[in-house]
Write a protein that holds these residues in place. Structure first.
Motif, PDB file in Angstrom:
ATOM      1  N   TYR A   1      -1.870 -24.002  51.865  1.00 14.33           N
ATOM      2  CA  TYR A   1      -1.155 -23.719  53.140  1.00 14.33           C
ATOM      3  C   TYR A   1      -0.634 -22.145  52.961  1.00 14.33           C
ATOM      4  O   TYR A   1      -0.689 -21.554  53.960  1.00 14.33           O
ATOM      5  CB  TYR A   1      -0.268 -24.685  53.521  1.00 14.33           C
ATOM      6  CG  TYR A   1       0.625 -24.289  54.628  1.00 14.33           C
ATOM      7  CD1 TYR A   1       0.027 -24.361  56.107  1.00 14.33           C
ATOM      8  CD2 TYR A   1       1.908 -23.673  54.602  1.00 14.33           C
ATOM      9  CE1 TYR A   1       0.528 -23.954  57.193  1.00 14.33           C
ATOM     10  CE2 TYR A   1       2.681 -23.480  55.920  1.00 14.33           C
ATOM     11  CZ  TYR A   1       1.851 -23.711  57.070  1.00 14.33           C
ATOM     12  OH  TYR A   1       2.676 -23.232  58.257  1.00 14.33           O
TER      13      TYR A   1
ATOM     14  N   ASP B   1      -1.019 -29.098  52.978  1.00 14.54           N
ATOM     15  CA  ASP B   1      -2.280 -28.738  52.355  1.00 14.54           C
ATOM     16  C   ASP B   1      -1.740 -27.769  51.241  1.00 14.54           C
ATOM     17  O   ASP B   1      -0.899 -26.945  51.550  1.00 14.54           O
ATOM     18  CB  ASP B   1      -3.010 -27.938  53.323  1.00 14.54           C
ATOM     19  CG  ASP B   1      -4.542 -27.787  52.378  1.00 14.54           C
ATOM     20  OD1 ASP B   1      -4.621 -27.801  51.428  1.00 14.54           O
ATOM     21  OD2 ASP B   1      -5.667 -27.591  53.584  1.00 14.54           O
TER      22      ASP B   1
ATOM     23  N   GLN C   1      -1.017 -29.509  58.205  1.00 10.65           N
ATOM     24  CA  GLN C   1      -1.216 -28.269  57.791  1.00 10.65           C
ATOM     25  C   GLN C   1      -0.265 -27.855  56.626  1.00 10.65           C
ATOM     26  O   GLN C   1      -0.829 -27.340  55.454  1.00 10.65           O
ATOM     27  CB  GLN C   1      -1.467 -27.069  58.549  1.00 10.65           C
ATOM     28  CG  GLN C   1      -2.564 -27.382  59.749  1.00 10.65           C
ATOM     29  CD  GLN C   1      -2.501 -26.206  60.654  1.00 10.65           C
ATOM     30  OE1 GLN C   1      -2.203 -25.209  60.383  1.00 10.65           O
ATOM     31  NE2 GLN C   1      -3.413 -26.579  61.778  1.00 10.65           N
TER      32      GLN C   1
ATOM     33  N   LYS D   1      -5.585 -30.567  62.753  1.00  9.80           N
ATOM     34  CA  LYS D   1      -4.505 -31.074  62.156  1.00  9.80           C
ATOM     35  C   LYS D   1      -3.295 -30.416  62.649  1.00  9.80           C
ATOM     36  O   LYS D   1      -3.272 -29.570  63.501  1.00  9.80           O
ATOM     37  CB  LYS D   1      -4.688 -30.737  60.762  1.00  9.80           C
ATOM     38  CG  LYS D   1      -5.669 -31.338  59.950  1.00  9.80           C
ATOM     39  CD  LYS D   1      -5.633 -30.617  58.377  1.00  9.80           C
ATOM     40  CE  LYS D   1      -6.726 -31.235  57.678  1.00  9.80           C
ATOM     41  NZ  LYS D   1      -6.606 -30.754  56.224  1.00  9.80           N
TER      42      LYS D   1
ATOM     43  N   ASP E   1      -9.418 -26.921  60.006  1.00 11.22           N
ATOM     44  CA  ASP E   1      -8.125 -27.659  60.427  1.00 11.22           C
ATOM     45  C   ASP E   1      -8.749 -28.897  61.060  1.00 11.22           C
ATOM     46  O   ASP E   1      -7.750 -29.381  61.912  1.00 11.22           O
ATOM     47  CB  ASP E   1      -7.527 -26.710  61.488  1.00 11.22           C
ATOM     48  CG  ASP E   1      -6.944 -25.447  61.039  1.00 11.22           C
ATOM     49  OD1 ASP E   1      -6.720 -25.365  59.875  1.00 11.22           O
ATOM     50  OD2 ASP E   1      -6.922 -24.453  61.979  1.00 11.22           O
TER      51      ASP E   1
END
Length: 253
Positions: free
Chosen positions: A225, A222, A219, A214, A179
Motif C-alpha cells: 500500500y 495490503d 487497501q 476493495k 483493487d
C-alpha cells in the motif's frame, strides 16, 4: 499454411514439454498412444534427437501423432480458427449447394440474393457462425445502484485473454484488477442471481457483471500500500510539474 506453421481449426496438443540442462529424457503418458507405433517412447526419443534435444520432460495427456509431437517440440505453431464461405450459391445446382454446406467448417450463401448474408447490422448465419468460431462473449457492466449498460458491452475472446472475470478487469482497467475485491454476476454462468464470484469465474455470453473494489481500509492492509501511494504521488507531482513547465514556455513565447 501448414508449411509456415499455421494450424487451421486445430487445438494445441495436450502435451507438456519442458527442456532441462541435465537429467536426460523422461517420457510419460496418461493415455494409450496408438499413433506413435508399438514403442511410443522409442519414437519420441528419435524425434527429440533429430531436433538435438538431449534433456527434457514430456508428458502426453492425449493420443498424439508424430506431427503433433513435432509441433510441440518446435513450439512456434499458431492455432487459428478458419471458416470457409462459399458465395454465389444461386448460380449452382441444389446438389452442389448441399455438398458444399456439408463440408466441415463451411458456410454457403449469396451476397446478391441476401441469402445467409444480410445487412451489416442484421443477424444472419454468417455473422453467427463467425461469432462462434472467434469465441466472442458479450459482457454487460453494471455500476452499484444503477441499471446495466446494455448499449455498450465489453467483448471478450476465448482465443486471446479468455472469458473470466480477470479478463474482464484487464480489458476495462489494470487499476480495477489491482483493487479487485469480488464480482457480482447475473446471467447464464451464475448459479443464482446475483452470484458472488472471484477472478477465476468463467463468464457466459450476455452476462451482467458488477465489479466491487476493495475499501480504503482493505487497501491499507495490503503490504504494497505504501509503495502504491508513493507511486501515485510521484506521478501526480510529475504531471503537475510538466503542466507548469508547459505554461511557462507558452508565456515566454
Amino acid at each position: 499454411l501448414e508449411t509456415v506453421g499455421l494450424r487451421l481449426n486445430q487445438t494445441p496438443p495436450d502435451v507438456s514439454f519442458t527442456k532441462k540442462a541435465t537429467g536426460g529424457i523422461k517420457f510419460a503418458s496418461t493415455v494409450p498412444l496408438t499413433q506413435l507405433g508399438p514403442e511410443p517412447e522409442k519414437v519420441a526419443m528419435q524425434i527429440l534427437r533429430e531436433y538435438r534435444v538431449s534433456n527434457a520432460d514430456i508428458l502426453a495427456r492425449q493420443d498424439i501423432s508424430v506431427d503433433q509431437l513435432v509441433d510441440v517440440i518446435v513450439g512456434n505453431r499458431l492455432y487459428k480458427p478458419c471458416l470457409y464461405f462459399y458465395n454465389k450459391i444461386d448460380t449452382v445446382t441444389v446438389e452442389e449447394v448441399d455438398q458444399l454446406a456439408r463440408m466441415p467448417h463451411s458456410c454457403v450463401g449469396s451476397v446478391h440474393k441476401k441469402f445467409n448474408v444480410k445487412e451489416p447490422l442484421d443477424d444472419d448465419l454468417l455473422k453467427t457462425t463467425m461469432w462462434k468460431y472467434l469465441g466472442l462473449t458479450r459482457i454487460y457492466t453494471k455500476r452499484k445502484g444503477q441499471p446495466p449498460d446494455l448499449a455498450d458491452p465489453v467483448v471478450l475472446s476465448k482465443l486471446r485473454k479468455g472469458t473470466t472475470v480477470q479478463s474482464l478487469c484487464m480489458n476495462v482497467s489494470s487499476q480495477m484488477l489491482r483493487d479487485f475485491n469480488f464480482a457480482l454476476v447475473w446471467g447464464k454462468s451464475a448459479k443464482h442471481s446475483p452470484q458472488r464470484c472471484g477472478l477465476s469465474h468463467l463468464l457466459a455470453d450476455e452476462d451482467v457483471v458488477q465489479i466491487v473494489t476493495k475499501t480504503n481500509s482493505q487497501q491499507k492492509q495490503d503490504k504494497n500500500y505504501q509503495k502504491m501511494v508513493q507511486n501515485f504521488a510521484d506521478k501526480y507531482h510529475k504531471k503537475k510539474f510538466e503542466a507548469k513547465k508547459q505554461k511557462q514556455s507558452k508565456l515566454k513565447t
